[in-house]
Design a protein around this motif. Structure first.
Motif, PDB file in Angstrom:
ATOM      1  N   GLY A 153     -14.695  14.001   0.450  1.00 23.58           N
ATOM      2  CA  GLY A 153     -15.152  12.741   0.996  1.00 23.58           C
ATOM      3  C   GLY A 153     -15.981  12.980   2.240  1.00 23.58           C
ATOM      4  O   GLY A 153     -16.585  14.046   2.418  1.00 23.58           O
ATOM      5  N   SER A 154     -16.020  12.054   3.135  1.00 26.53           N
ATOM      6  CA  SER A 154     -16.888  12.130   4.301  1.00 26.53           C
ATOM      7  C   SER A 154     -16.372  13.127   5.330  1.00 26.53           C
ATOM      8  O   SER A 154     -15.260  12.989   5.848  1.00 26.53           O
ATOM      9  N   ALA A 155     -17.195  14.124   5.623  1.00 25.94           N
ATOM     10  CA  ALA A 155     -16.845  15.072   6.686  1.00 25.94           C
ATOM     11  C   ALA A 155     -16.895  14.397   8.054  1.00 25.94           C
ATOM     12  O   ALA A 155     -16.301  14.893   9.013  1.00 25.94           O
ATOM     13  N   GLU A 156     -17.589  13.269   8.150  1.00 25.22           N
ATOM     14  CA  GLU A 156     -17.671  12.546   9.422  1.00 25.22           C
ATOM     15  C   GLU A 156     -16.290  12.106   9.885  1.00 25.22           C
ATOM     16  O   GLU A 156     -16.007  12.044  11.079  1.00 25.22           O
ATOM     17  N   VAL A 157     -15.412  11.814   8.922  1.00 25.50           N
ATOM     18  CA  VAL A 157     -14.049  11.415   9.275  1.00 25.50           C
ATOM     19  C   VAL A 157     -13.387  12.494  10.117  1.00 25.50           C
ATOM     20  O   VAL A 157     -12.771  12.231  11.151  1.00 25.50           O
ATOM     21  N   PHE A 158     -13.545  13.727   9.704  1.00 29.78           N
ATOM     22  CA  PHE A 158     -12.858  14.811  10.403  1.00 29.78           C
ATOM     23  C   PHE A 158     -13.550  15.193  11.698  1.00 29.78           C
ATOM     24  O   PHE A 158     -12.915  15.679  12.628  1.00 29.78           O
ATOM     25  N   ARG A 159     -14.843  14.968  11.774  1.00 29.87           N
ATOM     26  CA  ARG A 159     -15.507  15.202  13.055  1.00 29.87           C
ATOM     27  C   ARG A 159     -15.029  14.200  14.095  1.00 29.87           C
ATOM     28  O   ARG A 159     -14.804  14.538  15.252  1.00 29.87           O
ATOM     29  N   ILE A 160     -14.858  12.933  13.686  1.00 35.82           N
ATOM     30  CA  ILE A 160     -14.377  11.918  14.626  1.00 35.82           C
ATOM     31  C   ILE A 160     -12.924  12.177  15.009  1.00 35.82           C
ATOM     32  O   ILE A 160     -12.521  12.012  16.164  1.00 35.82           O
ATOM     33  N   LEU A 161     -12.123  12.622  14.024  1.00 32.17           N
ATOM     34  CA  LEU A 161     -10.724  12.934  14.325  1.00 32.17           C
ATOM     35  C   LEU A 161     -10.586  14.205  15.150  1.00 32.17           C
ATOM     36  O   LEU A 161      -9.533  14.454  15.735  1.00 32.17           O
ATOM     37  N   GLY A 162     -11.645  15.014  15.225  1.00 25.04           N
ATOM     38  CA  GLY A 162     -11.580  16.259  15.974  1.00 25.04           C
ATOM     39  C   GLY A 162     -10.806  17.325  15.241  1.00 25.04           C
ATOM     40  O   GLY A 162     -10.152  18.170  15.870  1.00 25.04           O
ATOM     41  N   LEU A 163     -10.855  17.332  13.893  1.00 28.37           N
ATOM     42  CA  LEU A 163     -10.117  18.296  13.093  1.00 28.37           C
ATOM     43  C   LEU A 163     -11.054  19.367  12.546  1.00 28.37           C
ATOM     44  O   LEU A 163     -12.255  19.134  12.343  1.00 28.37           O
ATOM     45  N   ALA A 164     -10.503  20.539  12.265  1.00 25.51           N
ATOM     46  CA  ALA A 164     -11.226  21.593  11.553  1.00 25.51           C
ATOM     47  C   ALA A 164     -10.828  21.501  10.089  1.00 25.51           C
ATOM     48  O   ALA A 164      -9.668  21.655   9.748  1.00 25.51           O
ATOM     49  N   GLN A 165     -11.756  21.241   9.223  1.00 32.62           N
ATOM     50  CA  GLN A 165     -11.464  20.986   7.818  1.00 32.62           C
ATOM     51  C   GLN A 165     -10.722  22.135   7.154  1.00 32.62           C
ATOM     52  O   GLN A 165      -9.924  21.930   6.243  1.00 32.62           O
ATOM     53  N   GLU A 166     -10.947  23.359   7.612  1.00 34.56           N
ATOM     54  CA  GLU A 166     -10.368  24.511   6.945  1.00 34.56           C
ATOM     55  C   GLU A 166      -8.883  24.683   7.241  1.00 34.56           C
ATOM     56  O   GLU A 166      -8.164  25.299   6.453  1.00 34.56           O
ATOM     57  N   SER A 167      -8.425  24.191   8.378  1.00 31.88           N
ATOM     58  CA  SER A 167      -7.050  24.521   8.775  1.00 31.88           C
ATOM     59  C   SER A 167      -6.186  23.314   9.132  1.00 31.88           C
ATOM     60  O   SER A 167      -4.981  23.319   8.881  1.00 31.88           O
ATOM     61  N   ASP A 168      -6.768  22.307   9.739  1.00 33.91           N
ATOM     62  CA  ASP A 168      -5.951  21.204  10.243  1.00 33.91           C
ATOM     63  C   ASP A 168      -5.512  20.262   9.126  1.00 33.91           C
ATOM     64  O   ASP A 168      -6.157  20.167   8.082  1.00 33.91           O
TER      65      ASP A 168
END
Length: 483
Positions: free
Chosen positions: A30-45
């Protein structure tokens, strides 16, 4: 390196952006923007997903954005949607009116149960949630108080039995996760999950409503929740959730303000008592002492027999009055914060024994420390008046104090006995003022006083107990279920 939180808040569309999660909260797509706003690293968090497959609403730290986490509609896992911060302009008037109503409710109410009763009515009118209920929770996660404008002790006891059955309690989940929890299928859960059996008779198994719980917060974290129902046909929008959270914040402030007012009343009462004690010591006690000295001089002089008897009696009464005033000044006139009834009565007994040498036996049957502070004040006053009467009039060597709850009538019973002989030569004559105070307190508390005199005096006071909270009563009704 995670992006700084909140940088994309202004770019969020009104209907939000969505991403998919695995069942454990890991990013799936889905949207990677979600995780940028949440401040998460997609690979680990991972995202902390709500327990019991319920929907959760929360605010993104460092951003005005809101998120919604709910079970994915098509496959195992979760769906997270970010929404831009909703405008508050539409409900500012509601919040201002609620704040005024809350302050009025708190200022006009003395005890927590009445405050909660009034605040839940205010909350219902502002939020439109059906049947709101406030639950206060201690840091360990145990409920310490629960109340509303319509719920009673039986319902609260049923809730606690459900919790002890291991039922997934939505109210405690909102407290533990510190976010809004929504369960559209809660009434269906109650219908089919036997862990909820104790509460079925009270909820009516009403379909067509979602059940939700909102944290009540201070700056250091949640201290309780407010829960209620919402019609399923009405959508739960970010703006609606924002209103509920704002209303809950006002509610939390009102509850804190109520506690501050209670403490201020206690402190003010203590200051006033100390001022009265100081004035009595500076004026009346010293004047009486001087009067006693003058009477002693008269007694030592050349008096006729008829006058000597009068002077002796006046001197004795004056000395007794000095003792009474000093006793009044020296007494603890208020049940201190955090001190239960049993401890306070024990302290009064030690004071009497230490001052007079009278042996005092105190026994408490059952839990007598769950009562309200006002109730404890009245019991303390009764014990003080009874002890003063024993000290002045009874010439006793032993006193016994027994407290208990009558299992049949549910009345609180206080029994004070002594082995003294009222009216013995040298004892002061009782005016009955002390027992009059005891009778007045008992009548105000819906009870009565019985006095028996046989080989001493026994005073039995029966009054209706008043508990610190409705939760304490609910806990008492759980005893048959806990073995």
């Amino acid at each position: 390196m995670p992006a700084r939180r909140g940088t994309a808040q202004d770019r969020l569309p009104a209907d939000g952006i969505t991403a998919d999660l695995h069942p454990d909260g890991r990013f799936r797509g889905g949207s990677a923007e979600v995780f940028r706003i949440l401040g998460l690293a997609q690979e680990s968090d991972v995202v902390r997903v709500p327990g019991s497959s319920r929907t959760a609403w929360g605010a993104v730290a460092g951003s005005g954005a809101q998120y919604r986490l709910r079970p994915h509609p098509d496959r195992p896992g979760w769906e997270i949607t970010l929404f831009p911060a909703p405008a508050r302009e539409g409900h500012r008037a509601t919040l201002r009116r609620l704040q005024i109503d809350n302050l009025a409710s708190v200022a006009q109410s003395k005890d927590l149960s009445t405050v909660v009763h009034n605040l839940t009515i205010d909350f219902f009118q502002a939020s439109e949630l059906v049947g709101p209920m406030i639950v206060l929770v201690d840091p360990s996660g145990s409920p310490t108080f629960a109340g509303s404008h319509e719920m009673g002790h039986d319902e609260l006891a049923a809730m606690e039995r459900c919790r002890r059955n291991g039922a997934p309690m939505l109210t405690l989940q909102a407290f533990e996760e510190d976010r809004v929890i929504v369960d559209p299928a809660w009434y269906d859960r109650v219908r089919v999950d036997d862990r909820f059996a104790p509460i079925r008779a009270f909820v009516g198994l009403t379909s067509g409503f979602s059940y939700l719980s909102i944290p009540l917060r201070t700056s250091s974290g949640p201290f309780g929740v407010v829960a209620g129902s919402w019609p399923a046909e009405r959508p739960i929008t970010p703006g609606r959730v924002r209103l509920w959270c704002d209303v809950a914040d006002r509610l939390a402030l009102a509850l804190q303000y109520s506690e501050l007012m209670r403490r201020a009343r206690v402190q003010g009462a203590d200051i006033e008592r100390q001022r009265i004690n100081d004035d009595l010591h500076a004026t009346l006690a010293q004047d009486l002492f001087v009067l006693a000295l003058h009477l002693a001089k008269l007694e030592a002089g050349d008096l006729e027999n008829e006058h000597r008897a009068t002077v002796l009696e006046v001197r004795r009464l004056t000395e007794q009055l000095v003792v009474d005033v000093r006793m009044f000044i020296g007494e603890r006139r208020h049940v201190m914060e955090g001190v239960g009834m049993a401890e306070y009565v024990d302290d009064l007994a030690k004071d009497l024994g230490g001052r007079t040498g009278i042996a005092v036996d105190v026994r408490h049957a059952g839990d007598v420390d769950a009562f309200s502070s006002d109730f404890n004040e009245d019991v303390a006053r009764i014990v003080q008046e009874a002890f003063r009467n024993v000290d002045k009039h009874a010439l006793a060597s032993r006193v016994s104090v027994h407290t208990r709850l009558d299992p049949e009538s549910k009345m609180f019973v206080l029994e004070i006995s002594d082995d003294g002989r009222t009216g013995k030569a040298g004892a002061a004559v009782s005016t009955g003022a002390g027992l009059s105070i005891v009778s007045e307190i008992a009548a105000r508390r819906g009870g009565d006083v019985t006095i028996r005199q046989s080989g001493g005096t026994t005073v039995i006071v029966r009054i209706v107990p008043e508990y610190e909270s409705e939760w304490a009563v609910a806990q008492r009704s759980l005893e048959p279920w806990t073995g």
